[in-house]
Design a protein around this motif. Sequence first.
Motif, PDB file in Angstrom:
ATOM      1  N   ASP A   1       0.824  -1.212   0.000  1.00  0.00           N
ATOM      2  CA  ASP A   1       0.000   0.000   0.000  1.00  0.00           C
ATOM      3  C   ASP A   1       0.855   1.259   0.000  1.00  0.00           C
ATOM      4  OD1 ASP A   1       0.906   0.425   2.639  1.00  0.00           O
ATOM      5  OD2 ASP A   1      -0.841  -0.537   3.520  1.00  0.00           O
ATOM      6  N   ARG A   2       0.167   2.408   0.033  1.00  0.00           N
ATOM      7  CA  ARG A   2       0.850   3.705  -0.049  1.00  0.00           C
ATOM      8  C   ARG A   2       1.818   3.923   1.101  1.00  0.00           C
ATOM      9  NH1 ARG A   2      -4.022   7.767  -0.026  1.00  0.00           N
ATOM     10  NH2 ARG A   2      -4.939   6.022  -1.191  1.00  0.00           N
TER      11      ARG A   2
ATOM     12  N   GLU B   1       5.626   5.034   0.663  1.00  0.00           N
ATOM     13  CA  GLU B   1       6.121   6.271   1.287  1.00  0.00           C
ATOM     14  C   GLU B   1       7.279   5.965   2.227  1.00  0.00           C
ATOM     15  OE1 GLU B   1       4.420  10.223   3.526  1.00  0.00           O
ATOM     16  OE2 GLU B   1       3.470   8.303   3.981  1.00  0.00           O
TER      17      GLU B   1
ATOM     18  N   ASP C   1      -3.759   3.634  -7.440  1.00  0.00           N
ATOM     19  CA  ASP C   1      -3.857   4.870  -6.660  1.00  0.00           C
ATOM     20  C   ASP C   1      -3.035   4.798  -5.375  1.00  0.00           C
ATOM     21  OD1 ASP C   1      -5.530   3.067  -5.400  1.00  0.00           O
ATOM     22  OD2 ASP C   1      -7.195   4.465  -5.148  1.00  0.00           O
ATOM     23  N   GLU C   2      -2.824   3.590  -4.858  1.00  0.00           N
ATOM     24  CA  GLU C   2      -1.976   3.443  -3.672  1.00  0.00           C
ATOM     25  C   GLU C   2      -0.514   3.731  -4.018  1.00  0.00           C
ATOM     26  OE1 GLU C   2      -2.827   2.299  -0.169  1.00  0.00           O
ATOM     27  OE2 GLU C   2      -4.470   3.443  -1.090  1.00  0.00           O
TER      28      GLU C   2
ATOM     29  N   ALA D   1      -0.189   7.509  -4.682  1.00  0.00           N
ATOM     30  CA  ALA D   1      -0.293   8.294  -3.452  1.00  0.00           C
ATOM     31  C   ALA D   1       0.980   8.198  -2.632  1.00  0.00           C
ATOM     32  CB  ALA D   1      -1.496   7.824  -2.638  1.00  0.00           C
ATOM     33  N   GLY D   2       1.551   6.997  -2.546  1.00  0.00           N
ATOM     34  CA  GLY D   2       2.793   6.822  -1.796  1.00  0.00           C
ATOM     35  C   GLY D   2       3.948   7.592  -2.408  1.00  0.00           C
TER      36      GLY D   2
END
Length: 342
Positions: A75-76, A80, A115-116, A119-120
């Motif tokens: 996931d994001r 990140e 989108d994950e 976004a990350g």
Amino acid sequence: MPGDSLRAFIHALPKVELHVHLVGSAGVDAVLALARRHPSAGVPTDAVELREFFTFRDFPHFLKVYWAVQSMLTDRHDIESLVLGLTDSLRSQNVRYAEVTVTPYNHMVDGMPADELLAGLASGRAEAARRGVDLAWCFDIPGEKGLAAGRETLAFALTERPDGLVSFGLGGPEVSVPRAQFAPFFAAALEAGLHSVPHAGETSGPATVWSAVRDLSAERIGHGTSSADDPALLAHLAEHRIPLEVCPTSNLRTQQVATIAGHPVGRMLSAGVIVTLNTDDPPMFDATLEGEYLAVAEAFGLGAENLRQLARNAVDASFLPAAAKSYLLTEIIATPTPASPA
């Protein structure tokens, strides 16, 4: 130049990194945390065993480990976390700007929603800027996954076009993965304003580099290690000012070269090729950008002005805007040369 003075000078130089993979930037602590959350990936959850896991027998073994680590990113927040881990490592070495390779196709095949991933990348890049490191992205095709991967990577890059995306690449195994088959995707990426930066000549011969130049209109070459085996190719790269993203420690760890002193970077420099130094997958190879500068300096007897030129090469070869290049070049030129011993 004494060792301590050389290290201090290398640290003081404002630096640019042009060849570093986001997944490959995952440090031991980050990978341990991921492994403990995702035990089914088969990545060791013990620090000692993980370091052994990162002892590569050859390039195919490295890819197997790399893909195992990538499979744990979901996931994001994972993305990140990698971006910020890389950012802090770069900042600690006075690296001001990096072009980071991301392989969207692999993440989505592993189940991460688009989108994950985006976004990350966006949140990580924004925080990196606040920490003083400017990041840009290269979206690359995993070549071993064929034309479908090429089509999907191109579509993703051109449809999503996130802030900071500057280039289009091609990675993965080179043997039995012809560069020319990806030519239509590179042509479309170039038409859309992205830059061409394929891997070539890392684990294959000079013909792969020639193909990257002729078929993919390469503006830089990832690795290009075997270019030194073809004097005509070296002359072409020098004449047409096509830089090489050289990663000496990576080549050593994957057993493409036996020693840093035996790395062809010396022949590349002698031929007038624009050489930039890079880490590729730094924690996996126990590499740092400062360490690459130091290792090459010691192996080939380079002095402060040679190292300053390598730093300038990376800025010139980057896809930074002209004003940002000028600012960094001014800083590099102004970095004091260490005093010679009395």
